[in-house]
Design a protein around this motif. Sequence first.
Motif, short mmCIF file in Angstrom:
data_model
loop_
_atom_site.label_atom_id
_atom_site.label_comp_id
_atom_site.label_asym_id
_atom_site.label_seq_id
_atom_site.Cartn_x
_atom_site.Cartn_y
_atom_site.Cartn_z
N VAL A 1 -11.27 6.91 4.13
CA VAL A 1 -10.92 6.58 2.74
C VAL A 1 -10.77 5.07 2.63
CG1 VAL A 1 -9.27 7.00 0.88
CG2 VAL A 1 -9.70 8.79 2.58
N PHE A 2 -11.68 4.43 1.93
CA PHE A 2 -11.70 2.96 1.81
C PHE A 2 -11.66 2.32 3.21
CE2 PHE A 2 -9.12 4.37 -2.02
CZ PHE A 2 -10.17 4.30 -2.90
N LEU B 1 0.87 3.82 -3.15
CA LEU B 1 0.39 5.20 -2.98
C LEU B 1 1.50 6.20 -3.30
CD1 LEU B 1 -1.73 4.76 0.27
CD2 LEU B 1 -2.57 5.21 -2.04
N GLU C 1 -8.62 10.91 10.95
CA GLU C 1 -8.95 9.94 9.91
C GLU C 1 -9.23 8.59 10.55
OE1 GLU C 1 -6.05 9.29 6.78
OE2 GLU C 1 -7.46 8.03 5.66
N ASP D 1 -6.18 3.75 13.62
CA ASP D 1 -6.23 2.50 12.88
C ASP D 1 -6.22 1.33 13.86
OD1 ASP D 1 -5.63 1.93 9.61
OD2 ASP D 1 -5.51 0.21 10.96
N LEU D 2 -6.99 0.32 13.49
CA LEU D 2 -7.08 -0.90 14.27
C LEU D 2 -5.74 -1.63 14.30
CD1 LEU D 2 -9.32 -2.58 15.63
CD2 LEU D 2 -9.87 -3.54 13.40
N GLY E 1 -9.27 4.66 10.07
CA GLY E 1 -8.62 3.69 9.19
C GLY E 1 -7.55 4.38 8.36
N PRO F 1 -13.78 2.04 7.42
CA PRO F 1 -15.11 2.08 8.08
C PRO F 1 -15.58 3.51 8.35
CG PRO F 1 -13.59 0.59 9.24
CD PRO F 1 -12.78 1.34 8.23
N ALA G 1 -6.53 2.16 17.51
CA ALA G 1 -7.86 2.20 18.13
C ALA G 1 -8.88 1.53 17.22
CB ALA G 1 -8.28 3.64 18.39
N ASP G 2 -9.86 0.90 17.83
CA ASP G 2 -11.01 0.38 17.09
C ASP G 2 -12.04 1.51 17.03
OD1 ASP G 2 -13.29 -0.74 16.14
OD2 ASP G 2 -13.21 -2.52 17.42
N ALA G 3 -12.15 2.14 15.88
CA ALA G 3 -13.01 3.32 15.74
C ALA G 3 -14.48 2.97 15.89
CB ALA G 3 -12.76 3.99 14.39
N VAL G 4 -14.82 1.70 15.68
CA VAL G 4 -16.22 1.28 15.84
C VAL G 4 -16.54 1.20 17.34
CG1 VAL G 4 -17.89 -0.55 15.37
CG2 VAL G 4 -16.16 0.05 13.64
N ARG H 1 0.83 -1.21 0.00
CA ARG H 1 0.00 0.00 0.00
C ARG H 1 0.87 1.26 0.00
NH1 ARG H 1 -5.23 1.42 0.68
NH2 ARG H 1 -5.77 -0.78 0.73
N TYR I 1 -3.27 9.73 3.09
CA TYR I 1 -4.34 10.69 2.84
C TYR I 1 -4.38 11.77 3.93
CZ TYR I 1 -5.82 7.48 -0.76
OH TYR I 1 -5.84 6.70 -1.89
C1 LIG Z 1 -8.41 -0.53 2.94
S1 LIG Z 1 -7.47 0.11 4.25
C2 LIG Z 1 -7.42 1.85 3.84
C3 LIG Z 1 -6.28 2.57 4.51
C4 LIG Z 1 -6.10 4.02 4.04
N1 LIG Z 1 -7.26 4.82 4.35
C5 LIG Z 1 -5.80 4.06 2.57
O1 LIG Z 1 -6.72 4.22 1.77
O2 LIG Z 1 -4.63 3.86 2.21
C6 LIG Z 1 -8.64 0.11 5.62
C7 LIG Z 1 -7.98 0.49 6.94
O3 LIG Z 1 -8.98 0.56 7.94
C8 LIG Z 1 -8.49 -0.02 9.12
N2 LIG Z 1 -9.63 -0.44 9.94
C9 LIG Z 1 -10.52 -1.46 9.71
N3 LIG Z 1 -11.43 -1.52 10.71
C10 LIG Z 1 -11.12 -0.53 11.59
C11 LIG Z 1 -11.68 -0.09 12.82
N4 LIG Z 1 -12.76 -0.69 13.35
N5 LIG Z 1 -11.11 0.94 13.46
C12 LIG Z 1 -10.01 1.56 12.94
N6 LIG Z 1 -9.44 1.20 11.77
C13 LIG Z 1 -9.98 0.17 11.11
C14 LIG Z 1 -7.63 -1.18 8.63
O4 LIG Z 1 -6.70 -1.61 9.59
C15 LIG Z 1 -6.97 -0.54 7.40
O5 LIG Z 1 -5.74 0.09 7.72
#
Ligand SMILES: C[S@@+](CC[C@H](N)C(=O)[O-])C[C@H]1O[C@@H](n2cnc3c(N)ncnc32)[C@H](O)[C@@H]1O
Length: 215
Positions: free
Chosen positions: A102-103, A9, A36, A62-63, A38, A105, A83-86, A5, A44
């Motif tokens: 961005v891509f 990017l 942000e 980020d998780l 995730g 949750p 952190a688990d943002a959910v 990734r 980004y």
């Molecule tokens: C597809 S990646 C996108 C990362 C970045 N935004 C990008 O586009 O390069 C999704 C990200 O969301 C994070 N993620 C998934 N569930 C999450 C949660 N509940 N809390 C925080 N981050 C989370 C994943 O660990 C991952 O890094």
Amino acid sequence: MLRARAEFLEAGHLDPIADAVADAAAAGATGGPIAEVGSGTGHYLRRAHERAGGAGCAIGLDLSKHAADIAARANGGLLFVVADAVAGMPLVGGSVNALLSVFAPRPAAECARVLAPGGLLVACFANPGHLAALRRDWGLISVRPDKLGTLEDRLADCFELSGSAELEYSAELPPGDAQRLVAMGPSARHGAWAPDVDRPVRAEVSVTIALFRRR
Ligand SMILES: C[S@@+](CC[C@H](N)C(=O)[O-])C[C@H]1O[C@@H](n2cnc3c(N)ncnc32)[C@H](O)[C@@H]1O
């Protein structure tokens, strides 16, 4: 996955997305904090913070501790938190002016809690046509249709849709970047792998950037 990734990017193939997200975030932040959900490698968030003139703080959540580690090392001056943002973002309620996803949750209750009234949620997600030919040829997982309608419904209690735009363009990927594109995405977890290619591959990018204003 994270290395792929970061390298993909940095090659700039998704720069039009980073620029559009950064423009929206900078307009929403008006000098205040940007966060942000995730944040991955921090690509980004860094662009958004720069576009906002480097003013205010920028916090990525980020998780994955590996993602936060990579992002923190690559983006001095920005803060990255595991952190688990959910389950709950470690942020004071109403403290954020612009929140990016961005891509990633978009947990409605937590997004609503941390954003200040009038604050902006900038959501970027793939359209069904995103990388469609590569999805078909390489067996990558498909994209659900009508994500915007679904998201609008989920956020309706606390947000109003203040705008959305589809961003579509074609990118020519050198062979190594085609491999990275597959390796960095969700299909890699399901065992997908790009076949060996020795020529550039054309990728059709199609995403929506939706702006939701916190009531
Ligand atoms: C597809 S990646 C996108 C990362 C970045 N935004 C990008 O586009 O390069 C999704 C990200 O969301 C994070 N993620 C998934 N569930 C999450 C949660 N509940 N809390 C925080 N981050 C989370 C994943 O660990 C991952 O890094």
